[in-house]
Design a protein around this motif. Structure first.
Motif: not given
Length: 328
Positions: A5-10, A103-105, A118-123, A141-143
């Motif tokens: 995420i750091s690299e993507l934001v950069a 942001i997707y599964v 960016i893939p995510y895992q379903s809670l 991402l926000a942070i």
């Protein structure tokens, strides 16, 4: 994950230098994805001094595009499988010149439309690492956007907090099982669940009501901000009411405590309290744990309390009456 995420934001910020940088972040989703964006929005509302953040449900964004959306805007679109409204919102954002992040599964047209993914895992999946849910990814991402644009004093505390999310969740999952079973038995015939929260837990309360209780169980639920509770909604409270109060960590806990004092007087034993102090959120440093409430509460509500109510009411939470079956 944090490095990714750091690299993507950069990369996004670097690509925007010549066009004046990034001025706005927009979080977009529908239903549970929209509610899951709340943690990121809440963080930016309270910590960003230069970046401006907004959150919209997908179709509202499509039909009423804010005039600021353009080359200095980053739009983060969240959808598990590619909801049509969210895909269209991403298309609209790109047409306006905004940078888009999916942001997707499951891969879908959303991942095709957006420049970054960016893939995510379903809670809702028991094997999920809750530090990689949709809400966790958007909060990261926000942070990161705040850290890289203006600096965030407690950045290292926040990064350490993400490492604690899944262990805290697993302990809370086990702790809440018998409590949820008792609550579900007591509420099996209640016509409405009144869910009260405020501050960092409004997103979790909203998702619990519209996705867990109404969508999955086809039961009625109402979400009320427990500050506004005292400006109208408390008039319906008596000792027959089913009240589910979410008590957060952080600065707005005082509002939860105020609601609890009133409910103890007038709602009696029908008030159920789910408290951050009991869920382990205070294992995360006080400087940042306020922003992690959603990441623990939301999966506990879905995977423990909703499932318990499903069992006691004999309602299969995987069935729907209209969703995916009718035109809407």
């Amino acid at each position: 994950m944090q490095n990714q995420i750091s690299e993507l934001v950069a990369a996004i910020l670097a690509s925007k230098k010549e066009s004046g940088g990034v001025s706005h972040i927009v979080w977009i989703g529908a239903g549970g994805s929209n509610g899951g964006n709340y943690a990121a929005q809440y963080f930016m509302e309270h910590e960003a001094t230069e970046l401006v953040s907004y959150s919209y449900t997908s179709n509202e964004f499509v039909h009423a595009i804010p005039k600021f959306v353009g080359p200095k805007t980053v739009v983060v679109a969240v959808s598990m499988r590619g909801t049509a409204e969210t895909i269209e919102a991403a298309r609209v954002a790109r047409a306006c010149g905004a940078t888009t992040v999916a942001i997707y599964v499951d891969e879908s047209a959303l991942t095709d439309v957006c420049e970054y993914q960016i893939p995510y895992q379903s809670l809702a999946v028991d094997q999920t690492n809750q530090s990689r849910s949709n809400a966790a990814i958007t909060l990261r991402l926000a942070i990161e956007f705040v850290q890289q644009t203006e600096g965030y004093k407690y950045y290292q505390d926040a990064c350490a907090g993400f490492e604690l999310v899944d262990p805290i969740y697993k302990k809370a999952f086990a702790y809440c099982q018998p409590l949820a079973q008792k609550w579900a038995q007591e509420n099996v015939h209640r016509p409405t669940v009144n869910i009260l929260a405020n501050g960092p837990l409004m997103g979790a309360a909203y998702v619990f009501a519209i996705c867990n209780v109404q969508e999955m169980l086809q039961m009625d639920a109402v979400t009320t901000n427990n500050c506004d509770f005292f400006h109208g909604p408390f008039e319906v409270v008596d000792k027959t009411s089913s009240i589910f109060l979410l008590m957060s960590s952080g600065r707005n806990r005082a509002n939860d405590e105020r609601a609890l004092r009133f409910l103890n007087r007038f709602a009696g034993e029908n008030t159920y309290v789910l408290d951050a102090k009991e869920l382990g959120i205070y294992d995360i440093k006080d400087s940042v744990n306020e922003y992690f409430n959603h990441l623990i509460f939301s999966p506990i509500l879905n995977n423990v309390y909703m499932r318990a109510l499903s069992q006691t009411t004999n309602k299969d939470y995987t069935t729907r009456r209209y969703m995916w079956k009718e035109q809407y």
